[in-house]
Motif scaffolding. Structure first.
Motif, PDB file in Angstrom:
ATOM      1  N   ASN A   1     -16.743  -6.285  -3.456  1.00  0.00           N
ATOM      2  CA  ASN A   1     -17.632  -5.366  -4.396  1.00  0.00           C
ATOM      3  C   ASN A   1     -18.244  -4.278  -3.589  1.00  0.00           C
ATOM      4  O   ASN A   1     -19.000  -3.335  -3.854  1.00  0.00           O
ATOM      5  CB  ASN A   1     -18.410  -6.226  -5.379  1.00  0.00           C
ATOM      6  N   ARG A   2     -18.157  -4.476  -2.160  1.00  0.00           N
ATOM      7  CA  ARG A   2     -19.025  -3.702  -1.176  1.00  0.00           C
ATOM      8  C   ARG A   2     -18.224  -2.763  -0.311  1.00  0.00           C
ATOM      9  O   ARG A   2     -18.975  -2.160   0.626  1.00  0.00           O
ATOM     10  CB  ARG A   2     -20.237  -4.542  -0.838  1.00  0.00           C
ATOM     11  N   VAL A   3     -16.980  -3.144  -0.248  1.00  0.00           N
ATOM     12  CA  VAL A   3     -15.950  -2.559   0.780  1.00  0.00           C
ATOM     13  C   VAL A   3     -14.969  -1.399  -0.253  1.00  0.00           C
ATOM     14  O   VAL A   3     -14.760  -1.902  -1.131  1.00  0.00           O
ATOM     15  CB  VAL A   3     -15.350  -3.349   1.620  1.00  0.00           C
ATOM     16  N   PRO A   4     -14.862  -0.166   0.502  1.00  0.00           N
ATOM     17  CA  PRO A   4     -13.615   0.678  -0.094  1.00  0.00           C
ATOM     18  C   PRO A   4     -12.306  -0.208  -0.133  1.00  0.00           C
ATOM     19  O   PRO A   4     -12.088  -1.020   0.673  1.00  0.00           O
ATOM     20  CB  PRO A   4     -13.588   1.792   0.560  1.00  0.00           C
ATOM     21  N   ALA A   5     -11.512   0.057  -1.257  1.00  0.00           N
ATOM     22  CA  ALA A   5     -10.294  -0.657  -1.430  1.00  0.00           C
ATOM     23  C   ALA A   5      -9.246   0.157  -0.458  1.00  0.00           C
ATOM     24  O   ALA A   5      -9.488   1.221  -0.298  1.00  0.00           O
ATOM     25  CB  ALA A   5      -9.737  -0.674  -2.745  1.00  0.00           C
ATOM     26  N   LYS A   6      -8.394  -0.484   0.068  1.00  0.00           N
ATOM     27  CA  LYS A   6      -7.158   0.121   0.920  1.00  0.00           C
ATOM     28  C   LYS A   6      -6.040  -0.572   0.097  1.00  0.00           C
ATOM     29  O   LYS A   6      -5.459  -1.608   0.552  1.00  0.00           O
ATOM     30  CB  LYS A   6      -7.120  -0.510   2.195  1.00  0.00           C
ATOM     31  N   TYR A   7      -5.417   0.364  -1.133  1.00  0.00           N
ATOM     32  CA  TYR A   7      -4.422   0.209  -1.383  1.00  0.00           C
ATOM     33  C   TYR A   7      -2.936   0.442  -0.711  1.00  0.00           C
ATOM     34  O   TYR A   7      -2.672   1.555  -0.128  1.00  0.00           O
ATOM     35  CB  TYR A   7      -4.123   0.873  -2.823  1.00  0.00           C
ATOM     36  N   ILE A   8      -1.809  -0.322  -0.904  1.00  0.00           N
ATOM     37  CA  ILE A   8      -0.561  -0.491  -0.324  1.00  0.00           C
ATOM     38  C   ILE A   8       0.475  -0.642  -1.440  1.00  0.00           C
ATOM     39  O   ILE A   8       0.132  -1.643  -2.315  1.00  0.00           O
ATOM     40  CB  ILE A   8      -0.289  -1.203   0.848  1.00  0.00           C
ATOM     41  N   VAL A   9       1.853  -0.052  -1.330  1.00  0.00           N
ATOM     42  CA  VAL A   9       2.749  -0.645  -2.120  1.00  0.00           C
ATOM     43  C   VAL A   9       3.759  -1.612  -1.171  1.00  0.00           C
ATOM     44  O   VAL A   9       4.064  -1.173  -0.199  1.00  0.00           O
ATOM     45  CB  VAL A   9       3.575   0.694  -2.558  1.00  0.00           C
ATOM     46  N   SER A  10       3.673  -2.532  -1.494  1.00  0.00           N
ATOM     47  CA  SER A  10       4.146  -3.599  -0.773  1.00  0.00           C
ATOM     48  C   SER A  10       5.432  -3.326  -0.122  1.00  0.00           C
ATOM     49  O   SER A  10       6.381  -2.601  -0.926  1.00  0.00           O
ATOM     50  CB  SER A  10       4.278  -4.974  -1.549  1.00  0.00           C
ATOM     51  N   GLY A  11       5.958  -3.363   0.938  1.00  0.00           N
ATOM     52  CA  GLY A  11       7.129  -3.120   1.473  1.00  0.00           C
ATOM     53  C   GLY A  11       6.923  -1.762   2.465  1.00  0.00           C
ATOM     54  O   GLY A  11       7.102  -2.014   3.523  1.00  0.00           O
ATOM     55  N   ARG A  12       6.742  -0.663   1.560  1.00  0.00           N
ATOM     56  CA  ARG A  12       6.648   0.297   2.495  1.00  0.00           C
ATOM     57  C   ARG A  12       5.128   0.476   3.131  1.00  0.00           C
ATOM     58  O   ARG A  12       5.111   1.011   4.253  1.00  0.00           O
ATOM     59  CB  ARG A  12       6.845   1.710   1.359  1.00  0.00           C
ATOM     60  N   GLY A  13       4.095   0.253   2.259  1.00  0.00           N
ATOM     61  CA  GLY A  13       2.938   0.382   2.697  1.00  0.00           C
ATOM     62  C   GLY A  13       2.525  -0.679   3.847  1.00  0.00           C
ATOM     63  O   GLY A  13       1.475  -0.473   4.525  1.00  0.00           O
TER      64      GLY A  13
END
Length: 237
Positions: free
Chosen positions: A47-59
């Motif tokens: 809740n206190r860190v920025p999210a780092k989103y990936i698309v599994s496989g490519r990301g």
């Protein structure tokens, strides 16, 4: 679409590693390292860190910049230690209870309830009331919750400004698509206040199987539960 927050992996690994290391050191301030305390700490950090989103496989091929970033590691570790201290000092009553979901997972028809949420407020000041105890009843008995981490009865606290939430365990149905109205009651008590009971009816349509995972978008907000302070009679009057 399969989207994943890479920070969940980073934080979970860091939190568990710190718990294991500090437990091995025998630090006196670490009062518990159960699964629930570890999950509460993980949630505190996420809740206190920025999210780092990936698309599994490519990301995942681009994740090295996150996993090898020393500043991110240092920030996560500092927050994890902070969270561990807070969780150790203020453990929730059910922290040692198995968090396993008790809902049936077989593909049998049932009524899947949303989370019921609301706020308890003072009828005079219209301010939230911490320390109020709420008991959700169905058919005259305490409603069974989705799992043991959902308290019933529950007590409102300052940090959530008088808010409450319940998640009722799925109830069996004869078939999918059956409609039914469920009648619930919420009993509210608090020191210095008159006890109140609120009733509400919730219509439902059954589904083919139980929903075992929480979806925060499937929620129903109830009206504010208003309670009034007890009327005190002055014996001198």
């Amino acid at each position: 679409m399969n989207v994943h927050n890479l920070m969940e992996d980073v934080v979970s690994h860091t939190v568990n590693e710190l718990y294991d290391n500090i437990k091995a050191e025998g630090s006196s301030w670490l009062t518990c390292d159960c699964e629930n305390c570890r999950l509460d700490t993980t949630s505190y950090v996420l809740n206190r860190v920025p999210a780092k989103y990936i698309v599994s496989g490519r990301g995942i091929t681009h994740s090295a910049e996150v996993l090898e970033n020393q500043q991110i590691k240092a920030d996560v570790e500092a927050l994890a230690l902070e969270g561990m201290h807070i969780v150790s000092d203020s453990k929730r009553p059910f922290h040692l209870i198995d968090r396993k979901n008790d809902a049936e997972t077989e593909a049998t028809p049932c009524f899947n309830f949303p989370t019921f949420t609301g706020t308890v407020i003072d009828g005079g000041s219209f301010e939230p009331v911490p320390g109020a105890e709420l008991l959700l009843k169905y058919d005259g008995k305490p409603a069974e919750m989705m799992d043991k981490s959902w308290a019933n009865p529950l007590t409102t606290v300052n940090s959530t400004h008088g808010a409450y939430s319940f998640w009722v365990k799925p109830m069996p149905a004869e078939a999918a698509g059956v409609t039914k109205k469920f009648k619930f009651a919420i009993e509210v008590t608090a020191d210095g206040y008159e006890p109140r009971t609120y009733h509400f009816v919730f219509p439902m349509a059954s589904e083919a199987s139980a929903r075992a995972n929480l979806d925060s978008t499937i929620s129903f907000k109830l009206k504010d539960l208003v309670i009034f302070k007890e009327f005190m009679i002055n014996p001198m009057e």
